[in-house]
Design an enzyme around this catalytic site. Structure first.
Site, PDB file in Angstrom:
ATOM      1  N   SER A  69       9.529 -16.643 -13.632  1.00  0.00           N
ATOM      2  CA  SER A  69      10.533 -16.180 -14.591  1.00  0.00           C
ATOM      3  C   SER A  69      11.866 -15.931 -13.878  1.00  0.00           C
ATOM      4  O   SER A  69      12.420 -16.871 -13.321  1.00  0.00           O
ATOM      5  CB  SER A  69       9.991 -14.931 -15.315  1.00  0.00           C
ATOM      6  OG  SER A  69      10.728 -14.703 -16.473  1.00  0.00           O
ATOM      7  N   ASP A 126       4.225 -19.217 -24.429  1.00  0.00           N
ATOM      8  CA  ASP A 126       5.035 -18.178 -23.773  1.00  0.00           C
ATOM      9  C   ASP A 126       6.037 -17.607 -24.782  1.00  0.00           C
ATOM     10  O   ASP A 126       6.858 -18.349 -25.346  1.00  0.00           O
ATOM     11  CB  ASP A 126       5.754 -18.853 -22.599  1.00  0.00           C
ATOM     12  CG  ASP A 126       6.578 -17.907 -21.760  1.00  0.00           C
ATOM     13  OD1 ASP A 126       7.164 -16.961 -22.314  1.00  0.00           O
ATOM     14  OD2 ASP A 126       6.666 -18.154 -20.538  1.00  0.00           O
ATOM     15  N   HIS A 175       3.276 -15.732 -20.870  1.00  0.00           N
ATOM     16  CA  HIS A 175       4.207 -15.524 -19.748  1.00  0.00           C
ATOM     17  C   HIS A 175       3.611 -14.619 -18.655  1.00  0.00           C
ATOM     18  O   HIS A 175       4.277 -14.341 -17.675  1.00  0.00           O
ATOM     19  CB  HIS A 175       5.485 -14.867 -20.311  1.00  0.00           C
ATOM     20  CG  HIS A 175       6.686 -14.982 -19.423  1.00  0.00           C
ATOM     21  ND1 HIS A 175       7.324 -16.175 -19.156  1.00  0.00           N
ATOM     22  CD2 HIS A 175       7.388 -14.039 -18.735  1.00  0.00           C
ATOM     23  CE1 HIS A 175       8.361 -15.955 -18.362  1.00  0.00           C
ATOM     24  NE2 HIS A 175       8.426 -14.665 -18.080  1.00  0.00           N
TER      25      HIS A 175
HETATM   26  N1  LIG Z   1       9.765  -6.306 -22.278  1.00  0.00           N
HETATM   27  C1  LIG Z   1       8.939  -6.546 -21.166  1.00  0.00           C
HETATM   28  C2  LIG Z   1       9.587  -7.592 -20.288  1.00  0.00           C
HETATM   29  C3  LIG Z   1       9.172  -7.584 -18.868  1.00  0.00           C
HETATM   30  C4  LIG Z   1       8.340  -8.787 -18.462  1.00  0.00           C
HETATM   31  O1  LIG Z   1       7.664  -9.433 -19.223  1.00  0.00           O
HETATM   32  N2  LIG Z   1       8.415  -9.048 -17.168  1.00  0.00           N
HETATM   33  C5  LIG Z   1       7.705 -10.176 -16.604  1.00  0.00           C
HETATM   34  C6  LIG Z   1       8.707 -11.099 -16.003  1.00  0.00           C
HETATM   35  S1  LIG Z   1       9.837 -11.615 -17.253  1.00  0.00           S
HETATM   36  C7  LIG Z   1      11.059 -12.471 -16.444  1.00  0.00           C
HETATM   37  O2  LIG Z   1      11.493 -12.283 -15.394  1.00  0.00           O
HETATM   38  C8  LIG Z   1       6.713  -9.670 -15.548  1.00  0.00           C
HETATM   39  O3  LIG Z   1       6.446 -10.331 -14.586  1.00  0.00           O
HETATM   40  N3  LIG Z   1       6.173  -8.478 -15.790  1.00  0.00           N
HETATM   41  C9  LIG Z   1       5.277  -7.819 -14.874  1.00  0.00           C
HETATM   42  C10 LIG Z   1       3.809  -8.032 -15.119  1.00  0.00           C
HETATM   43  O4  LIG Z   1       3.019  -7.543 -14.290  1.00  0.00           O
HETATM   44  O5  LIG Z   1       3.421  -8.704 -16.094  1.00  0.00           O
HETATM   45  C11 LIG Z   1       8.639  -5.238 -20.446  1.00  0.00           C
HETATM   46  O6  LIG Z   1       9.551  -4.429 -20.251  1.00  0.00           O
HETATM   47  O7  LIG Z   1       7.478  -5.038 -20.082  1.00  0.00           O
END
Ligand SMILES: N[C@@H](CCC(=O)N[C@@H](CSC=O)C(=O)NCC(=O)O)C(=O)O
Length: 308
Positions: free
Chosen positions: A175, A252, A286
């Site tokens: 991401s 995603d 995602h």
């Molecule tokens: N609204 C969500 C968004 C945060 C999220 O989904 N972060 C992803 C990367 S998104 C793009 O860079 C991520 O890797 N999260 C960490 C995980 O362990 O899944 C929120 O605030 O949670």
């Protein structure tokens, strides 16, 4: 059975195991260390001159690295909201890194605790959202220098303190970190031998996440933004061939929102004759469940280039 121990040899080995963090000017503090697939998953912190605060990074050292064998290094860049913990606890990379004999290093995603007004106001700007750029706006330019941190300072820290083969480096990420991996490779021909990404923010100048971060960190000038946009950088890339691998989940949520725009990257690669394989993975979202499903393919892809 009599167990004979050569104490002189054993002592030398122990000293070496803990000693490769003691040879450089950068002082590393060991935060944690856990045996994992015969190697060690460690976390270190250090004072970063580039971003002006304490930074943490994870490092997986395969067993042979613990004995001093020099290995290639694969850098992982995480996405919005992540620390160094998300990747090391959720991606399942250590088993494959141990098998492929590569070190994996994964830094935090931003400076932290810099006392910049507004730094903790949202998940997609400031803390946890460094976006791998060097900020130019007054408020952020002192600390938010994740591009230089990743491409210069961190590489030096790792090469000075661990048994690496300095010219065998790869980079990958997810991401925001997929965007980071692509731009670091595209802006520095020859620095990395291999690059791949999971669901990268592929055209940040044209999506909401990118516009927010670029406006805040870089100001309004869109020619500056283009310097950090993989879809734009592909067009002017002039270096050794980059065999890009991208995996994208077809379900995603951020793809549907138009934050990722992988189709624009593919168009740009096709126009520029940049080899890029993008795999649309049916049903995947995602999350790190998606990443852990395909991490083996990515590490194998890098290992082919890093050991070749
Ligand atoms: N609204 C969500 C968004 C945060 C999220 O989904 N972060 C992803 C990367 S998104 C793009 O860079 C991520 O890797 N999260 C960490 C995980 O362990 O899944 C929120 O605030 O949670």
């Amino acid at each position: 059975m009599l167990l004979k121990i050569d104490f002189a040899k054993a002592k030398a080995k122990v000293l070496f195991r803990i000693g490769f963090a003691m040879t450089s000017s950068t002082k590393l503090t060991l935060v944690s260390s856990n045996k994992c697939f015969s190697g060690e998953q460690r976390v270190y912190s250090h004072e970063s001159s580039e971003v002006g605060c304490t930074m943490k990074f994870g490092i997986f050292l395969p067993a042979s690295a613990l004995d001093g064998t020099k290995l290639p290094v694969l850098y992982w860049l995480s996405g919005l909201t992540c620390t160094e913990q998300n990747f090391i606890t959720k991606a399942g990379a250590q088993r494959v890194a141990a098998k492929q004999n590569v070190i994996i290093v994964n830094p935090d995603t931003s400076p932290r605790g810099c006392n910049i007004e507004g730094e903790d106001d949202s998940y997609d700007f400031g803390t946890g959202a460094g976006f791998y750029v060097d900020a130019t706006t007054e408020k952020w330019k002192k600390n938010y220098r994740m591009y230089s941190y990743v491409t210069i300072e961190l590489i030096d820290v790792i090469n000075e303190n661990f048994p690496t083969i300095p010219d065998r480096k790869g980079i990958f990420g997810h991401s925001m970190g997929g965007h980071g991996a692509l731009i670091c490779a595209l802006k520095n021909p020859g620095l990395y031998r291999s690059v791949s990404a999971f669901a990268p923010i592929a055209h940040p100048t044209k999506c909401a996440w990118g516009k927010k971060c670029f406006t805040g960190y870089l100001g309004p000038a869109d020619h500056v933004w283009r310097e950090y946009d993989a879809t734009e950088l592909v067009k002017s890339y002039n270096g050794p061939p980059l065999d890009i691998l991208v995996d994208q989940g077809a379900s995603d949520e951020f793809l549907k929102e138009g934050q990722l725009l992988p189709e624009r990257l593919m168009e740009s690669c096709a126009e520029s004759k940049m080899p890029c394989i993008m795999r649309m993975q049916e049903g995947y979202d995602h999350s790190y469940y998606f990443i852990s499903t395909f991490i083996e393919d990515h590490i194998n892809h890098h290992a082919k280039h890093l050991h070749g």
